[in-house]
Motif scaffolding. Sequence first.
Motif, mmCIF file in Angstrom:
data_model
loop_
_atom_site.group_PDB
_atom_site.id
_atom_site.type_symbol
_atom_site.label_atom_id
_atom_site.label_comp_id
_atom_site.label_asym_id
_atom_site.label_seq_id
_atom_site.Cartn_x
_atom_site.Cartn_y
_atom_site.Cartn_z
ATOM 1 N N ILE A 1 3.156 56.069 -96.902
ATOM 2 C CA ILE A 1 3.739 56.456 -97.798
ATOM 3 C C ILE A 1 2.171 57.599 -97.639
ATOM 4 C CG2 ILE A 1 2.617 56.406 -100.375
ATOM 5 C CD1 ILE A 1 5.718 55.270 -99.211
ATOM 6 N N VAL A 2 3.047 58.833 -98.534
ATOM 7 C CA VAL A 2 1.899 60.140 -98.140
ATOM 8 C C VAL A 2 1.921 61.538 -99.555
ATOM 9 C CG1 VAL A 2 2.465 61.041 -95.540
ATOM 10 C CG2 VAL A 2 3.824 61.989 -97.531
ATOM 11 N N GLU A 3 1.105 61.625 -100.090
ATOM 12 C CA GLU A 3 0.959 62.451 -101.376
ATOM 13 C C GLU A 3 0.973 63.859 -100.707
ATOM 14 O OE1 GLU A 3 -0.861 60.851 -105.053
ATOM 15 O OE2 GLU A 3 -2.350 62.241 -103.839
ATOM 16 N N VAL A 4 1.945 64.561 -101.097
ATOM 17 C CA VAL A 4 1.626 66.313 -101.143
ATOM 18 C C VAL A 4 1.879 66.517 -102.590
ATOM 19 C CG1 VAL A 4 2.929 68.230 -100.570
ATOM 20 C CG2 VAL A 4 2.407 66.568 -99.042
ATOM 21 N N GLY A 5 0.782 67.247 -103.293
ATOM 22 C CA GLY A 5 1.358 68.131 -104.379
ATOM 23 C C GLY A 5 1.081 67.236 -105.588
ATOM 24 N N GLY A 6 -0.037 65.998 -105.412
ATOM 25 C CA GLY A 6 0.360 65.224 -106.653
ATOM 26 C C GLY A 6 1.694 64.207 -107.105
ATOM 27 N N LYS A 7 1.830 63.965 -105.808
ATOM 28 C CA LYS A 7 3.115 63.357 -105.534
ATOM 29 C C LYS A 7 3.280 62.171 -104.331
ATOM 30 C CE LYS A 7 5.336 66.478 -108.340
ATOM 31 N NZ LYS A 7 7.441 67.446 -108.889
ATOM 32 N N LYS A 8 4.320 61.593 -104.623
ATOM 33 C CA LYS A 8 4.847 60.263 -102.785
ATOM 34 C C LYS A 8 5.738 60.778 -102.837
ATOM 35 C CE LYS A 8 1.410 56.459 -105.225
ATOM 36 N NZ LYS A 8 1.415 55.302 -105.642
ATOM 37 N N TYR A 9 4.940 60.536 -101.518
ATOM 38 C CA TYR A 9 6.886 60.583 -100.179
ATOM 39 C C TYR A 9 6.867 59.090 -99.644
ATOM 40 C CZ TYR A 9 7.083 65.248 -102.574
ATOM 41 O OH TYR A 9 7.661 66.394 -103.240
ATOM 42 N N ALA A 10 7.402 58.729 -98.736
ATOM 43 C CA ALA A 10 8.268 58.857 -97.488
ATOM 44 C C ALA A 10 8.243 58.641 -96.402
ATOM 45 C CB ALA A 10 8.582 57.035 -97.275
ATOM 46 N N ILE A 11 7.654 58.539 -95.578
ATOM 47 C CA ILE A 11 8.483 59.436 -93.829
ATOM 48 C C ILE A 11 8.262 57.982 -93.324
ATOM 49 C CG2 ILE A 11 7.413 60.780 -92.025
ATOM 50 C CD1 ILE A 11 5.510 62.217 -93.769
ATOM 51 N N PRO A 12 9.589 57.458 -92.306
ATOM 52 C CA PRO A 12 10.204 57.061 -91.177
ATOM 53 C C PRO A 12 8.569 57.226 -90.575
ATOM 54 C CG PRO A 12 12.076 58.376 -92.624
ATOM 55 C CD PRO A 12 10.412 58.790 -93.219
ATOM 56 N N SER A 13 7.999 56.250 -89.787
ATOM 57 C CA SER A 13 7.046 55.708 -88.917
ATOM 58 C C SER A 13 8.131 55.975 -87.688
ATOM 59 C CB SER A 13 6.178 54.357 -88.904
ATOM 60 O OG SER A 13 7.464 53.184 -89.006
ATOM 61 N N LEU A 14 9.195 56.172 -87.363
ATOM 62 C CA LEU A 14 9.961 55.718 -86.450
ATOM 63 C C LEU A 14 9.020 57.459 -85.509
ATOM 64 C CD1 LEU A 14 11.980 54.640 -88.037
ATOM 65 C CD2 LEU A 14 13.664 54.972 -86.328
ATOM 66 N N GLY A 15 8.055 56.746 -84.489
ATOM 67 C CA GLY A 15 7.791 57.852 -82.859
ATOM 68 C C GLY A 15 6.192 58.163 -83.811
ATOM 69 N N ILE A 16 5.807 57.966 -84.414
ATOM 70 C CA ILE A 16 4.638 58.265 -84.941
ATOM 71 C C ILE A 16 3.380 57.356 -84.327
ATOM 72 C CG2 ILE A 16 2.559 58.250 -86.671
ATOM 73 C CD1 ILE A 16 5.228 58.732 -88.779
ATOM 74 N N ALA A 17 2.946 58.200 -83.745
ATOM 75 C CA ALA A 17 1.852 57.966 -82.103
ATOM 76 C C ALA A 17 -0.077 57.388 -82.835
ATOM 77 C CB ALA A 17 1.247 59.519 -81.516
ATOM 78 N N GLY A 18 -0.004 57.956 -84.420
ATOM 79 C CA GLY A 18 -1.229 58.217 -84.760
ATOM 80 C C GLY A 18 -1.529 59.118 -86.502
ATOM 81 N N ARG A 19 -3.098 58.741 -87.188
ATOM 82 C CA ARG A 19 -3.106 59.581 -87.501
ATOM 83 C C ARG A 19 -4.606 60.636 -87.702
ATOM 84 N NH1 ARG A 19 -3.933 55.042 -92.543
ATOM 85 N NH2 ARG A 19 -4.355 57.042 -93.098
#
Length: 745
Positions: free
Chosen positions: A606-624
Amino acid sequence: MDSFIREVREKIDELGSLLSELRRGKGSERREFEELIEGMIRNAHTIKGMASLAGFPKLTQAAHWLETILDMIRSGDLSVDDDLLAVVGDFIAAMDGLVRSIESFGDERGVELSHIIAKATRYLRDSTRKVGKLPSLASLSSKTYDVVVYFENSPEKIPTWLFAVVSKLQKTVSIVESDPDISDVMGGKIQPPGSIRLRVETSMNPDDIREMILSSMDGVRKVEVSAGESEKKEHSKRILLRVYLEEEAPFKAARALLVLRDIEQTSKVLSVMPAREEIKKGILLEDRFFEVLIETEDPEAVKKVILEHPGVEKVDVTINTACIPAQSKGGSFPESPPSKKPSVFGGSNRKTISVDVSLLDGLLYSMGELIAVEEWLESLVASGPNPDELVRLNEKFKASLSRLRSLITSLRVVDLREKVNGFVPYVTKLAKEMGKEVDVIVRGENVAVDRSVAGVVWEALVHILRNAVIHGIEMPEERIRAGKPPAGVIEIEIFPHPDYIEVSVRDDGRGINIEEIKKRAVERGIITPEEAKKLSRKEALMLIFKPGISTADVISERSGRGFGLNVVMESIRELHGSVHVSSEEGRGTVMTLRVPADVLLLPVYIVEVGGKKYAIPSLGIAGRVKLKAESVRKVGGIYVAVAESGIFPAVLLHEIVEKFTLPPEGDLEGLLFQLDREGREKALVLVDSVLGRRDVVVRSLRSLVPFRDSLDRNVFTGVAILGGREPVPVIDLIRLMEGSLREED
């Protein structure tokens, strides 16, 4: 139907694996060879039985041909060579195609067996294997018999049945001649007859010959065995009697048995239709007549004896029926009507799966736990809030729900590698048809995934593997000129990750011609010539997933319209997955699919952009990562970010979802995507902040918005509901990666 398809496909996969072992020479030792052939025969026989029960005649026919050929190999009547293994592989591939058709359409459309049967027949008819002229395994006999074999009324199956009969006879008798010619029937030169006359030499007695043929194939309706012409009395005649009983005659079956007894006292009875045991049960043809084939010197005397019986209406007499084909009028036994028995799996769209009883017990236990939680909650509502007790209730509820989810998931999972193995005979067959040589290698672990996920991966692999064979792998002579071995290699690898499954297909073919792809895209109006000049290599590679892109010059049954890879993209997008392609001209292409193993819950950040929330599937995410806004610059239309771990191309999510013209000021957070398994290609997705990772239930956007056109350029694939009431858009990973390559217009 699901159970049938699953079980048959399992057997077909085993057949393919055993055939691969044969081709690799594993059966060089006699014992190993016998075990391989026995295993293949068992699987073919099981498929034949299941298909016959389910009412799928083509699948039954293919399995029977395969079983018969394998049985001839086992008995030593056929020697294994490359051509014979190709015939075996063709039947396995045909069965796989039939199962896919049954799964998709509920019937056997689109798959024909005639060309495969013709190929098998040609193989068996060459100078050393011609059916009907194979040397008998038994010693020659001084006795000659005329054998008439009558088949059921299914002309398209008669060549298969005849093949089985002749294969069985050749082991113990010598076939001197046939009428009509066996090779003409099996080669398709003449219309399959309802019966065939064989002259054989053997030491066997007539009853044993008859029993051996009747046991060789279900399609044999009856068999007549008589002494050869040299051993018959010249004045003896073969007569077919059709005895009609009066419509109103009582106890017709009993009367028929009395008539039959008198016929046996006046002539030699060769066969009876229906069989005597069936008549005893009250069965007659059309409920009023029966037929008897006899040999007699005086047919009129026999007819007179029959007509003396009360209740007999008339007797039809036909002479010399041994030479009358079964479909001829007057002298034939009536052909059985085509079976109209519906498939035992038909008549319903219900899908079923086999379930271990212990799983049902677990479901029942979990349901009891949830009922207990419900009662606990009701008592809390009635007595007033208690914070400590609410915490314990919440923990109990989560534990019960987790157990229930695990049980339900286990009911739906299938082995992905098992499904992937089924592609091997299909790919090798396609390659051989095109004059190419391909070795298919499947690597990776046995991975349990949801059956709907496995179905999507299977569909995607159909198109990817076809493209690899048709467009990727070169002809042997072209490969040799390029310094490659004549046989191409296609590797299918399966990698499990904590949040997802990765499937890659790698070939060592010619690779993708980037300039040709851009040229076709311009011709079809997908991009302009100016845009084509600006495209990077990665951008151009993504064009192969656009509809209508194909490098084939001619549209054929195999290729040319360019919709296959577009189907791959759309099916993976529906699962909120991703597709990555890399290619090097002259070296080959790698396509990588990433899909969730489960369809119930999707792991997202769950991420925030411009004060709004969005969901990004974690498939392939190696880190933050965290970085300053000044660490991000736009270079040549693409963002570049400098982080502690390196310099990466970046996607500014603000521009994609909010259309901001300038990046925000201050600190940023990013999710680092690893695009390939080796980690050579990475990209950053930049947001205001990353709120955390969680598993969410997602509603597909296509199920909410019925108009496809409105979704074609959408950057979302679905909506997640947080806290039961907050909708959060789910980002399309494929569109996201396209955003890392160039700006949206």
